[in-house]
Design an enzyme around this catalytic site. Structure first.
Site, PDB file in Angstrom:
ATOM      1  N   SER A 112       0.817  -1.104  -0.016  1.00 36.60           N
ATOM      2  CA  SER A 112       0.104   0.015   0.093  1.00 36.60           C
ATOM      3  C   SER A 112       0.885   1.305   0.007  1.00 36.60           C
ATOM      4  CB  SER A 112      -0.836   0.152   1.318  1.00 36.60           C
ATOM      5  OG  SER A 112      -1.685  -1.202   1.337  1.00 36.60           O
ATOM      6  N   GLU A 227      -3.186 -14.097   1.085  1.00 37.44           N
ATOM      7  CA  GLU A 227      -3.569 -13.177   2.456  1.00 37.44           C
ATOM      8  C   GLU A 227      -5.064 -13.119   2.847  1.00 37.44           C
ATOM      9  OE1 GLU A 227      -2.447  -9.105   1.382  1.00 37.44           O
ATOM     10  OE2 GLU A 227      -3.071  -8.452   3.468  1.00 37.44           O
TER      11      GLU A 227
HETATM   12  C1  LIG Z   1      -4.789  -3.172  10.370  1.00 36.62           C
HETATM   13  C2  LIG Z   1      -4.206  -2.637   8.875  1.00 36.62           C
HETATM   14  C3  LIG Z   1      -3.107  -3.147   8.575  1.00 36.62           C
HETATM   15  C4  LIG Z   1      -2.531  -3.116   7.358  1.00 36.62           C
HETATM   16  N1  LIG Z   1      -1.364  -3.695   6.970  1.00 36.62           N
HETATM   17  C5  LIG Z   1      -0.886  -3.528   5.781  1.00 36.62           C
HETATM   18  C6  LIG Z   1       0.309  -4.221   5.232  1.00 36.62           C
HETATM   19  O1  LIG Z   1       1.067  -4.767   6.321  1.00 36.62           O
HETATM   20  N2  LIG Z   1       1.030  -3.816   4.300  1.00 36.62           N
HETATM   21  C7  LIG Z   1       0.355  -3.152   3.173  1.00 36.62           C
HETATM   22  O2  LIG Z   1       0.812  -3.017   2.165  1.00 36.62           O
HETATM   23  N3  LIG Z   1      -1.111  -2.631   3.483  1.00 36.62           N
HETATM   24  C8  LIG Z   1      -1.413  -2.607   4.668  1.00 36.62           C
HETATM   25  N4  LIG Z   1      -2.798  -2.411   4.978  1.00 36.62           N
HETATM   26  C9  LIG Z   1      -3.408  -1.396   4.057  1.00 36.62           C
HETATM   27  C10 LIG Z   1      -4.719  -1.844   3.384  1.00 36.62           C
HETATM   28  O3  LIG Z   1      -4.374  -2.833   2.618  1.00 36.62           O
HETATM   29  C11 LIG Z   1      -5.402  -0.703   2.950  1.00 36.62           C
HETATM   30  O4  LIG Z   1      -5.637   0.154   3.705  1.00 36.62           O
HETATM   31  C12 LIG Z   1      -6.602  -1.223   1.978  1.00 36.62           C
HETATM   32  O5  LIG Z   1      -6.245  -2.038   0.899  1.00 36.62           O
HETATM   33  C13 LIG Z   1      -7.437  -0.120   1.417  1.00 36.62           C
HETATM   34  O6  LIG Z   1      -6.954   0.822   0.802  1.00 36.62           O
HETATM   35  P1  LIG Z   1      -6.760   2.417   1.338  1.00 36.62           P
HETATM   36  O7  LIG Z   1      -6.489   2.499   2.691  1.00 36.62           O
HETATM   37  O8  LIG Z   1      -5.869   3.289   0.248  1.00 36.62           O
HETATM   38  O9  LIG Z   1      -8.363   2.880   0.925  1.00 36.62           O
HETATM   39  P2  LIG Z   1      -8.864   3.393  -0.462  1.00 36.62           P
HETATM   40  O10 LIG Z   1      -8.417   2.306  -1.549  1.00 36.62           O
HETATM   41  O11 LIG Z   1      -8.592   4.751  -0.623  1.00 36.62           O
HETATM   42  O12 LIG Z   1     -10.366   3.107  -0.050  1.00 36.62           O
HETATM   43  C14 LIG Z   1     -11.398   3.942   0.503  1.00 36.62           C
HETATM   44  C15 LIG Z   1     -12.683   3.731   0.693  1.00 36.62           C
HETATM   45  O13 LIG Z   1     -13.362   3.382  -0.701  1.00 36.62           O
HETATM   46  C16 LIG Z   1     -13.747   2.265  -1.069  1.00 36.62           C
HETATM   47  N5  LIG Z   1     -13.703   1.967  -2.506  1.00 36.62           N
HETATM   48  C17 LIG Z   1     -12.289   2.104  -2.984  1.00 36.62           C
HETATM   49  N6  LIG Z   1     -12.423   1.725  -4.344  1.00 36.62           N
HETATM   50  C18 LIG Z   1     -13.633   1.183  -4.544  1.00 36.62           C
HETATM   51  C19 LIG Z   1     -14.559   0.359  -5.563  1.00 36.62           C
HETATM   52  N7  LIG Z   1     -13.608   0.037  -6.579  1.00 36.62           N
HETATM   53  N8  LIG Z   1     -15.460  -0.053  -5.264  1.00 36.62           N
HETATM   54  C20 LIG Z   1     -16.301   0.293  -4.087  1.00 36.62           C
HETATM   55  N9  LIG Z   1     -15.555   0.823  -3.194  1.00 36.62           N
HETATM   56  C21 LIG Z   1     -14.182   1.182  -3.273  1.00 36.62           C
HETATM   57  C22 LIG Z   1     -12.862   1.262  -0.141  1.00 36.62           C
HETATM   58  O14 LIG Z   1     -13.563   0.052   0.172  1.00 36.62           O
HETATM   59  C23 LIG Z   1     -12.933   1.964   1.015  1.00 36.62           C
HETATM   60  O15 LIG Z   1     -14.170   1.940   1.688  1.00 36.62           O
HETATM   61  C24 LIG Z   1      -3.137  -2.418   6.423  1.00 36.62           C
HETATM   62  C25 LIG Z   1      -4.519  -1.708   6.680  1.00 36.62           C
HETATM   63  C26 LIG Z   1      -4.797  -1.928   8.051  1.00 36.62           C
HETATM   64  C27 LIG Z   1      -6.161  -1.313   8.385  1.00 36.62           C
END
Ligand SMILES: Cc1cc2nc3c(=O)[nH]c(=O)nc-3n(C[C@H](O)[C@H](O)[C@H](O)COP(=O)(O)OP(=O)(O)OC[C@H]3O[C@@H](n4cnc5c(N)ncnc54)[C@H](O)[C@@H]3O)c2cc1C
Length: 387
Positions: A112, A227
């Site tokens: 991410s 994962e």
């Molecule tokens: C506890 C925790 C541990 C984590 N650990 C890791 C890690 O070790 N390594 C790593 O790389 N990442 C990690 N992450 C990151 C995690 O994978 C991302 O937060 C997640 O993939 C969402 O991405 P974002 O936060 O950029 O949200 P965004 O992609 O910006 O999404 C924001 C909102 O929009 C919605 N959304 C986005 N696109 C769509 C779509 N096409 N259709 C419908 N809804 C949509 C999403 O569901 C969400 O509700 C972790 C996250 C958490 C909370």
């Protein structure tokens, strides 16, 4: 006694857990093919059916052997190792897998970025070839376990001139390499499980590239499917997810309120269904078919865990809201964190490893075969996408 269980007995006779150094024991277990029996020979397994793995683990546990799946190994074992098995060279497999099973190396996942979470393929961390190395610059975020990690799985952009899914390359990164900076982030529980990671002119040898140049998306997909099964399908032994709620329910009759009994029972049944479905998912994963169905397991786990922890918090009333352990590190292995910590941590379940919305999209498209989301950026070079 089966041949396999005889092997376990002989191994334990030759390596008394009480008298053998922990690492020596775990390395020998890997070399004997008893780390995970369905893995290939020479790589911790015997190429056997995974059906007897639970019996093997139980025999080791009963003998007092050290656990070869440490809780902090979730990314290395659950996510990196399937990618290494599927896409790694035999040299990489020989070099990288053993320290994961012994717990000598904790790994993290550098996927991410601030502008690339759900839409992982839009990531901007750049890797440029320089002789036998790659030079990497960029920023990652939400990196769980980076503060402990010896290595990371890393996806980078190596070609900005092609559409976003095509210009990616996947590496294994030495977290001690110059230019890797880990900065902790504080989360809702008060702990710092995850971090920002800044990569400045970090050099990665080409020998640490996993899969072909430009084919990082396929390796990332293997990782993400594993994962979801790891997060959503790993809830054994029986009752692991629902046990704290059941314990509170049994031991504190004075807290019970009308109607709650039925909800507790319903959650127990759902947790059991989730566990049994998880066993099938793990078998499919072991057979090299992690599959998009793992998304359903992860989705149902995250929603169920949020409901379970919410009911326990409700049962405990004001006591469930009192928070006593604002520690910066995650709870020590083997301890059961307080109910309110579990409740707050479960909020992240529906975000980490793919949000529930994204998992629903995957289930709709890849499991149910419904029409895909409209994707207007499929044929546009990454460098020309609006950001
Ligand atoms: C506890 C925790 C541990 C984590 N650990 C890791 C890690 O070790 N390594 C790593 O790389 N990442 C990690 N992450 C990151 C995690 O994978 C991302 O937060 C997640 O993939 C969402 O991405 P974002 O936060 O950029 O949200 P965004 O992609 O910006 O999404 C924001 C909102 O929009 C919605 N959304 C986005 N696109 C769509 C779509 N096409 N259709 C419908 N809804 C949509 C999403 O569901 C969400 O509700 C972790 C996250 C958490 C909370």
């Amino acid at each position: 006694m089966s041949d396999l269980m005889r092997r376990v007995t002989e191994f334990l006779a030759a390596h008394d857990p009480a008298a053998t150094d922990r690492w020596e024991f775990l390395r020998a277990r890997f070399d004997a093919g008893l780390a995970r029996i369905d893995w290939p020979q020479g790589l911790g397994g015997l190429g056997a059916s995974p059906a007897e793995q639970a019996a093997v683990d139980a025999a080791f546990a009963a003998a007092g052997a050290p656990n070869n799946r440490p809780a902090l190994g979730i990314i290395g074992l659950g996510m990196a190792s399937p990618a290494i098995l599927r896409h790694g060279t035999s040299k990489q497999q020989q070099r990288l897998l053993r320290p994961l099973w012994t717990g000598e190396e904790i790994w993290c996942q550098l996927f991410s970025e601030p502008g690339a979470g759900s839409d992982l393929a839009s990531l901007a961390t750049r890797a440029v070839r320089d002789g036998d190395d790659w030079v990497v610059n960029g920023q990652k975020v939400w990196t769980s376990l980076a503060q402990f990690a010896r290595r990371a799985i890393l996806v980078t952009r190596t070609d900005p001139n092609v559409p976003k899914h095509e210009g990616l390359t996947y590496f294994v990164l030495d977290m001690k390499a110059p230019g890797v900076e880990v900065r902790p982030l504080r989360q809702i529980t008060g702990e710092s499980e995850f971090n920002e990671v800044f990569l400045t002119d970090v050099r990665i040898p080409d020998a640490d590239r996993l899969g072909a140049v430009g084919e990082g998306w396929a390796v990332a997909m293997t990782t993400l499917m594993s994962e979801r099964t790891t997060i959503g399908g790993g809830h054994s032994p029986r009752n692991a997810m629902v046990a704290p709620l059941m314990n509170t329910w049994r031991s504190r009759p004075e807290l019970r309120t009308a109607g709650l009994h039925e909800r507790v029972l319903e959650l127990w049944v759902q947790a059991e269904a989730s566990r049994v479905a998880g066993v099938r998912r793990r078998q499919a994963q072991a057979a090299g078919r992690p599959g998009p169905e793992g998304s359903a397991a992860k989705l149902s786990f995250s929603e169920l865990n949020q409901r379970i922890t919410a009911v326990e918090t409700e049962l405990l009333g004001a006591e469930g809201l009192r928070y006593a352990d604002w520690r910066p590190e995650r709870a020590p292995e083997g301890t059961v964190p307080a109910a309110n910590r579990r409740y707050l941590r479960s909020r992240g379940n529906s975000i980490e490893g793919g949000t529930s919305e994204i998992l629903r999209n995957i289930i709709a498209e890849r499991v149910l075969g419904l029409p895909p989301e409209v994707r207007v950026d499929k044929d546009i070079a990454w460098k020309d996408l609006p950001r």
